[in-house]
Design a protein around this motif. Structure first.
Motif, PDB file in Angstrom:
ATOM      1  N   LYS A 232     -67.945 -36.658 -42.069  1.00  0.00           N
ATOM      2  CA  LYS A 232     -67.625 -36.491 -43.392  1.00  0.00           C
ATOM      3  C   LYS A 232     -65.931 -35.707 -43.837  1.00  0.00           C
ATOM      4  N   ALA A 233     -65.709 -34.838 -42.643  1.00  0.00           N
ATOM      5  CA  ALA A 233     -64.380 -33.940 -43.018  1.00  0.00           C
ATOM      6  C   ALA A 233     -63.636 -34.237 -42.486  1.00  0.00           C
ATOM      7  N   GLN A 234     -63.372 -35.611 -41.836  1.00  0.00           N
ATOM      8  CA  GLN A 234     -62.064 -36.318 -41.926  1.00  0.00           C
ATOM      9  C   GLN A 234     -62.237 -37.600 -42.875  1.00  0.00           C
ATOM     10  N   ILE A 235     -62.363 -37.534 -43.875  1.00  0.00           N
ATOM     11  CA  ILE A 235     -62.368 -38.362 -44.337  1.00  0.00           C
ATOM     12  C   ILE A 235     -60.966 -38.124 -45.674  1.00  0.00           C
ATOM     13  N   ASP A 236     -61.085 -36.794 -46.846  1.00  0.00           N
ATOM     14  CA  ASP A 236     -59.586 -35.922 -47.006  1.00  0.00           C
ATOM     15  C   ASP A 236     -58.139 -36.376 -46.488  1.00  0.00           C
ATOM     16  N   GLN A 237     -58.146 -36.357 -45.389  1.00  0.00           N
ATOM     17  CA  GLN A 237     -56.733 -36.457 -44.965  1.00  0.00           C
ATOM     18  C   GLN A 237     -56.397 -37.936 -44.619  1.00  0.00           C
ATOM     19  N   PHE A 238     -57.294 -38.887 -44.977  1.00  0.00           N
ATOM     20  CA  PHE A 238     -56.719 -40.178 -45.324  1.00  0.00           C
ATOM     21  C   PHE A 238     -56.577 -41.185 -47.063  1.00  0.00           C
ATOM     22  N   ARG A 239     -57.049 -40.300 -47.484  1.00  0.00           N
ATOM     23  CA  ARG A 239     -57.220 -40.495 -49.166  1.00  0.00           C
ATOM     24  C   ARG A 239     -56.125 -40.250 -49.735  1.00  0.00           C
ATOM     25  N   GLU A 240     -55.711 -39.357 -49.521  1.00  0.00           N
ATOM     26  CA  GLU A 240     -53.947 -39.024 -49.913  1.00  0.00           C
ATOM     27  C   GLU A 240     -52.982 -38.704 -49.337  1.00  0.00           C
ATOM     28  N   TYR A 241     -53.123 -39.675 -47.997  1.00  0.00           N
ATOM     29  CA  TYR A 241     -52.073 -39.882 -48.048  1.00  0.00           C
ATOM     30  C   TYR A 241     -50.827 -40.515 -48.074  1.00  0.00           C
ATOM     31  N   PRO A 242     -49.650 -40.184 -48.286  1.00  0.00           N
ATOM     32  CA  PRO A 242     -48.744 -40.785 -49.311  1.00  0.00           C
ATOM     33  C   PRO A 242     -48.840 -42.421 -48.818  1.00  0.00           C
ATOM     34  N   SER A 243     -48.456 -43.779 -49.413  1.00  0.00           N
ATOM     35  CA  SER A 243     -48.499 -45.081 -49.472  1.00  0.00           C
ATOM     36  C   SER A 243     -46.690 -45.205 -48.193  1.00  0.00           C
ATOM     37  N   LEU A 244     -45.690 -44.945 -48.504  1.00  0.00           N
ATOM     38  CA  LEU A 244     -44.953 -45.066 -47.427  1.00  0.00           C
ATOM     39  C   LEU A 244     -44.776 -44.654 -46.821  1.00  0.00           C
ATOM     40  N   PHE A 245     -45.478 -43.623 -45.746  1.00  0.00           N
ATOM     41  CA  PHE A 245     -45.541 -43.626 -44.248  1.00  0.00           C
ATOM     42  C   PHE A 245     -46.794 -44.545 -44.107  1.00  0.00           C
ATOM     43  N   ILE A 246     -46.102 -45.949 -43.923  1.00  0.00           N
ATOM     44  CA  ILE A 246     -47.700 -47.089 -43.883  1.00  0.00           C
ATOM     45  C   ILE A 246     -47.977 -47.064 -42.033  1.00  0.00           C
ATOM     46  N   VAL A 247     -46.779 -46.570 -41.255  1.00  0.00           N
ATOM     47  CA  VAL A 247     -46.902 -46.765 -39.955  1.00  0.00           C
ATOM     48  C   VAL A 247     -47.653 -45.380 -39.419  1.00  0.00           C
ATOM     49  N   LEU A 248     -47.217 -44.231 -40.585  1.00  0.00           N
ATOM     50  CA  LEU A 248     -47.167 -43.440 -39.709  1.00  0.00           C
ATOM     51  C   LEU A 248     -49.033 -42.849 -40.106  1.00  0.00           C
ATOM     52  N   PHE A 249     -49.410 -43.639 -40.857  1.00  0.00           N
ATOM     53  CA  PHE A 249     -50.821 -43.901 -41.497  1.00  0.00           C
ATOM     54  C   PHE A 249     -51.785 -44.302 -40.228  1.00  0.00           C
ATOM     55  N   LEU A 250     -51.407 -45.723 -40.302  1.00  0.00           N
ATOM     56  CA  LEU A 250     -51.901 -45.964 -39.538  1.00  0.00           C
ATOM     57  C   LEU A 250     -52.114 -45.208 -37.548  1.00  0.00           C
ATOM     58  N   LYS A 251     -50.840 -44.362 -37.585  1.00  0.00           N
ATOM     59  CA  LYS A 251     -51.213 -43.798 -36.342  1.00  0.00           C
ATOM     60  C   LYS A 251     -51.774 -42.844 -35.946  1.00  0.00           C
ATOM     61  N   LYS A 252     -51.883 -42.055 -37.313  1.00  0.00           N
ATOM     62  CA  LYS A 252     -52.881 -40.957 -37.707  1.00  0.00           C
ATOM     63  C   LYS A 252     -54.321 -41.770 -37.735  1.00  0.00           C
ATOM     64  N   ILE A 253     -54.838 -43.094 -38.320  1.00  0.00           N
ATOM     65  CA  ILE A 253     -56.188 -43.885 -38.019  1.00  0.00           C
ATOM     66  C   ILE A 253     -56.505 -43.432 -36.373  1.00  0.00           C
ATOM     67  N   ASP A 254     -55.858 -44.299 -36.342  1.00  0.00           N
ATOM     68  CA  ASP A 254     -56.057 -44.912 -34.644  1.00  0.00           C
ATOM     69  C   ASP A 254     -55.633 -43.146 -33.774  1.00  0.00           C
ATOM     70  N   LYS A 255     -55.643 -42.247 -33.991  1.00  0.00           N
ATOM     71  CA  LYS A 255     -55.811 -41.468 -33.373  1.00  0.00           C
ATOM     72  C   LYS A 255     -57.338 -41.116 -33.713  1.00  0.00           C
ATOM     73  N   CYS A 256     -57.480 -40.687 -34.825  1.00  0.00           N
ATOM     74  CA  CYS A 256     -58.828 -40.391 -35.299  1.00  0.00           C
ATOM     75  C   CYS A 256     -60.063 -41.111 -35.014  1.00  0.00           C
ATOM     76  N   TRP A 257     -60.054 -41.980 -34.941  1.00  0.00           N
ATOM     77  CA  TRP A 257     -60.987 -43.518 -33.935  1.00  0.00           C
ATOM     78  C   TRP A 257     -60.762 -42.770 -32.413  1.00  0.00           C
TER      79      TRP A 257
END
Length: 877
Positions: A232-257
């Motif tokens: 539950k504590a992990q979700i907030d970091q992804f919700r507010e992530y800026p859409s411009l940095f889509i590749v960084l967002f994907l890498k962050k999701i992948d790292k979390c996984w």
């Protein structure tokens, strides 16, 4: 006196070091005993039995017949029993109690030896039994029950009695809470990637202890709650992530996984006992790993914003790759693998992915069909298919392969089948682009209905191209060779490009049959002449093997022709010339062609042609007999006569031409006639002067020569033995040769390559009033010179007469067919009669010609019209 026996029992708690650790469970427990021989008796050897999966050992030791002593030993302390050494018999019996399992551990043999050594002066026997230690699987040790030594009679069997604990061992107070605290700290340390304070073995043992005391359900709930709080504590970091940095967002999701997977593996390894007992027994509960997946899916990936960004990002990366950009494929592979593991791949990703693919390739197909030529477009489609197949292998799920490839094939091929073929098939076939045609077939084979569309255009192309060869009269000279080349070309395309597909082979045959008969009779005539040109002497184009192959190819074209009787007529005329003038290149080749025709059309078709060969062979035998006849009759003469006897029914019809032969020739003809009719009475001989040829010996200033010439050329040259110069009219009067034939004969002698006559005035053609004289200055490098007759091109009249003979023969066949049908049916309507006649005839007939034959048969009383129905015919017997 008797010996004292020290018996020790050891009990070690699990996890603590022991001075004498137990052997591994797989090792068989073996009791050790030391035997000491005495004078007073023997010790019996131990006996083993199996009881409930454990070993029971009954031991009977006999020392003497005195009353027994009993030694009791408890599991809490070691006890020893000793007394004065006396010859008293001792019997020892042990009883072990355990709950789950018993391991028999053999103690060191030295213990028995030491006991024996302490009383070495006395002769006796000692027996040593193995001690037992109860070891429970969950780490709590159950001690062995008291061992009892009791007496019994010597040699009597002893029983090992096993009983459960009277009271079940209990956990210490606060043990559950303290243990959970330890486990919770360990889980949090794993989740926060910090070091774990406790030994993993200790943690595992703790879980096992809790599970063994029915605390599994509570433990599972507590573990789920800790994991749930962390995710539950992990979700907030992804919700507010800026859409411009889509590749960084994907890498962050992948790292979390990746972190989540690693954490769940470690957590599961600690709680493995829980996972394999309690969870396994409750089918409704997910395993610890599945619980982790479920929590990650519910709290992170099922979040609308996170899922939307993740899927959009993945699709964006794939689109970039399709446009030629380099992307991180390992990132895509990891993310899509995550979606598969979370079981949301198909619902959340695959459907949208296929929609995007469909939209992209629909637009691309429309655009490129306009911009590119067909070969270039086909290579592009093939490249796209290979790329998509590679994507499936590299990072997409295997289940996506079929719908993905089907989408690409539909949009790039299926929607443009007809347009592709109309735009480029003719061009590819005309230029014989083998590789491009192979690719075209491979791609069209992938699409439903693709091969059928290609087949239709293939048939249309063959018909169109073949018609241009056959119908144009200007191409008559090269028609057959062009047909052979075209046939070779389409055969090669079918073999190499169309994978020898039977449908394409059959379609090609039907198409050839259609276009080659658009022009009746002419192709048959030209094929016969083409065969003649190949089989005639002087044709040095090919070896025997090549000639055989070429004849096979001609036979394939011949099969497609309806008017085979036309071919027969012209072939027979040309074969006769080759045989009679001796111009046949090879008798073997001639007979080979004949056997091919016989195989193709039957014995009736070649019977006359075979008769011609028989006549030539019989003529050789007759000439041998004639020479013997001449020798017997002592007939003088310096002319050697050779005669070929031809059966009129086999050979073409020749118009007899009366010429004025020299007296010597006339005399020889009469002698031969007498000889032949003397052997074969009732026959009539008709001399064909147009087919005769001679060898003349001539003397020129250069020397003697031999001239190989026709009979007409012979008659002309012999005149110059009587005079120096003759006009055209004089020669015509003296020889009796027909005007046009004479002009061609003089032209060959005075205007050809070997000019044995001189013509005045000099010109290529022979005109009225021209004068001819012998050319005494004639020179030639050869001794025997063959002077060919000027080949008069086959006149239209001659062709027409041959064709007319064919039609005359056809009329007889039509009449015979109609009479056969009417004789069998007795009564038949006009349409049915026409239909049956068409089925029986092997050549094309016009309806008007059939009607004429029916009228002719009615006039000749073979059949009559029905009086009541004019459309019906009745057979007249």
């Amino acid at each position: 006196p008797f010996f004292s026996l020290n018996s020790r029992f050891f009990m070690f708690p699990t996890g603590l070091s022991s001075p004498n650790p137990p052997p591994p469970p797989t090792q068989e427990a073996r009791p050790a005993a030391t035997d000491v021989k005495t004078d007073s008796g023997n010790i019996t050897s131990p006996k083993k039995r199996k009881i409930n999966g454990s070993e029971r050992e009954d031991t009977t030791d006999t020392i003497s017949s005195s009353p027994p002593k009993t030694l009791n030993s408890s599991s809490s302390s070691s006890s020893s029993s000793s007394s004065s050494c006396s010859p008293t018999p001792v019997h020892i019996q042990k009883k072990l109690r355990f709950e789950d399992s018993v391991d028999f551990i053999g103690l060191d043999v030295k213990m028995a030896e030491e006991a024996a050594a302490s009383c070495s002066n006395n002769k006796s026997k000692a027996m040593f039994l193995s001690a037992g230690v109860g070891h429970h699987a969950n780490g709590l040790t159950k001690t062995a029950g008291s061992g009892t030594f009791s007496n019994s009679k010597p040699g009597a069997a002893k029983k090992l009695v096993i009983k459960n604990f009277k009271e079940k061992p209990k956990l210490p107070e606060n043990y559950t809470q303290e243990t959970w605290q330890k486990l919770k700290e360990a889980v949090e340390a794993i989740q926060n990637s910090t070091s774990i304070k406790y030994n993993l073995e200790e943690l595992y043992q703790a879980v096992e202890n809790l599970c063994s005391h029915k605390i599994s359900a509570k433990l599972y709930k507590q573990l789920r709650a800790v994991c749930e709080d962390h995710i539950k504590a992990q979700i907030d970091q992804f919700r507010e992530y800026p859409s411009l940095f889509i590749v960084l967002f994907l890498k962050k999701i992948d790292k979390c996984w990746q972190d989540h997977c690693r954490q769940m593996i470690m957590i599961r390894s600690i709680f493995l006992f829980l996972d394999r007992t309690y969870v396994l027994q409750n089918s409704m509960l997910p395993s610890i790993w599945d619980m982790g997946l479920e929590l990650f899916r519910f709290y992170i990936i099922s979040d609308l914003k996170v899922q939307s960004k993740t899927i959009d990002g993945i699709l964006l990366l794939i689109e970039r790759e399709r446009n030629g950009e380099a992307i991180d494929r390992s990132l895509l592979r990891s993310l899509l693998s995550m979606l598969s593991d979370l079981q949301i791949y198909q619902d959340s990703f695959e459907q949208r992915f296929l929609e995007e693919t469909n939209r992209l390739y629909a637009a691309e197909g429309q655009r490129l069909m306009q911009e590119r030529e067909v070969p270039e477009y086909l290579h592009h489609v093939n490249k796209r298919l290979e790329e998509e197949a590679d994507r499936v292998i590299t990072y997409l799920d295997q289940s996506t392969q079929k719908p993905l490839i089907a989408t690409v094939e539909k949009q790039l091929l299926g929607e443009h089948l007809t347009a592709t073929l109309q735009k480029g098939l003719t061009h590819l076939l005309d230029e014989n682009r083998i590789q491009d045609l192979s690719l075209l077939y491979q791609l069209f084979s992938r699409v439903r209905g693709g091969v059928q569309v290609l087949l239709q255009h293939w048939i249309e192309y063959i018909k169109a191209f073949g018609s241009t060869i056959v119908i144009n009269p200007e191409k008559d000279k090269t028609m057959v060779q062009e047909l052979l080349d075209f046939k070779d070309k389409v055969d090669h395309i079918i073999d190499v490009c169309f994978m020898k597909n039977e449908k394409f082979v059959n379609a090609m045959k039907e198409a050839f049959e259609t276009f080659i008969n658009k022009r009746p009779n002419k192709p048959a005539e030209l094929i016969a002449k083409h065969v003649d040109s190949k089989l005639r002497a002087g044709n040095k184009e090919a070896t025997d093997e090549e000639l055989e192959k070429m004849l096979d190819k001609i036979m394939i074209i011949f099969r497609f022709i309806y008017g085979k009787d036309v071919f027969e007529a012209f072939y027979k005329k040309d074969l006769a010339k080759r045989l009679l003038v001796g111009k046949s290149a090879s008798v073997d080749a001639e007979k080979s062609m004949l056997s091919k025709l016989k195989h193709e059309c039957g014995a009736a078709f070649t019977s006359k042609l075979e008769g011609m060969f028989k006549d030539m062979e019989l003529s050789k035998d007759i000439m041998v007999q004639f020479k013997q006849y001449m020798q017997c009759q002592n007939i003088p003469g310096n002319i050697e006569l050779t005669v070929n006897i031809l059966t009129m029914g086999y050979w073409p019809t020749y118009v007899p031409m009366e010429v004025h032969l020299p007296p010597e020739m006339v005399r020889l003809q009469e002698i031969f006639k007498t000889f032949y009719l003397g052997k074969h009475s009732g026959r009539k001989l008709q001399w064909q002067s147009t087919l005769g040829h001679c060898v003349l010996k001539a003397e020129f200033k250069e020397g003697k020569k031999e001239l190989q010439v026709s009979l007409f050329q012979t008659l002309v040259l012999l005149m110059f033995n009587e005079g120096e110069e003759f006009t055209l009219e004089e020669i015509k009067l003296a020889t009796g040769i027909e005007d046009s034939e004479l002009r061609r004969t003089l032209q060959s002698l005075a205007c050809g390559k070997a000019r044995v006559l001189t013509k005045i005035p000099k010109s290529k053609d022979v005109e009225d009033g021209d004068k001819f004289s012998c050319n005494d200055d004639f020179k030639h490098k050869l001794f025997r010179i063959k002077i060919n007759q000027i080949q008069m091109k086959e006149t239209v009249e001659e062709q027409a007469s041959t064709t007319e003979r064919v039609f005359q023969d056809r009329q007889y066949q039509i009449d015979a067919a109609i009479v056969r049908i009417m004789k069998m049916r007795k009564t038949l309507s006009h349409n049915l009669l026409m239909s049956e006649v068409y089925n029986q005839l092997k050549f094309p007939v016009k309806p008007a010609d059939l009607k004429k034959r029916i009228e002719s048969l009615i006039d000749r009383d073979y059949m009559e019209r029905d009086k009541e129905n004019s459309n019906q015919y009745n057979y007249v017997a």
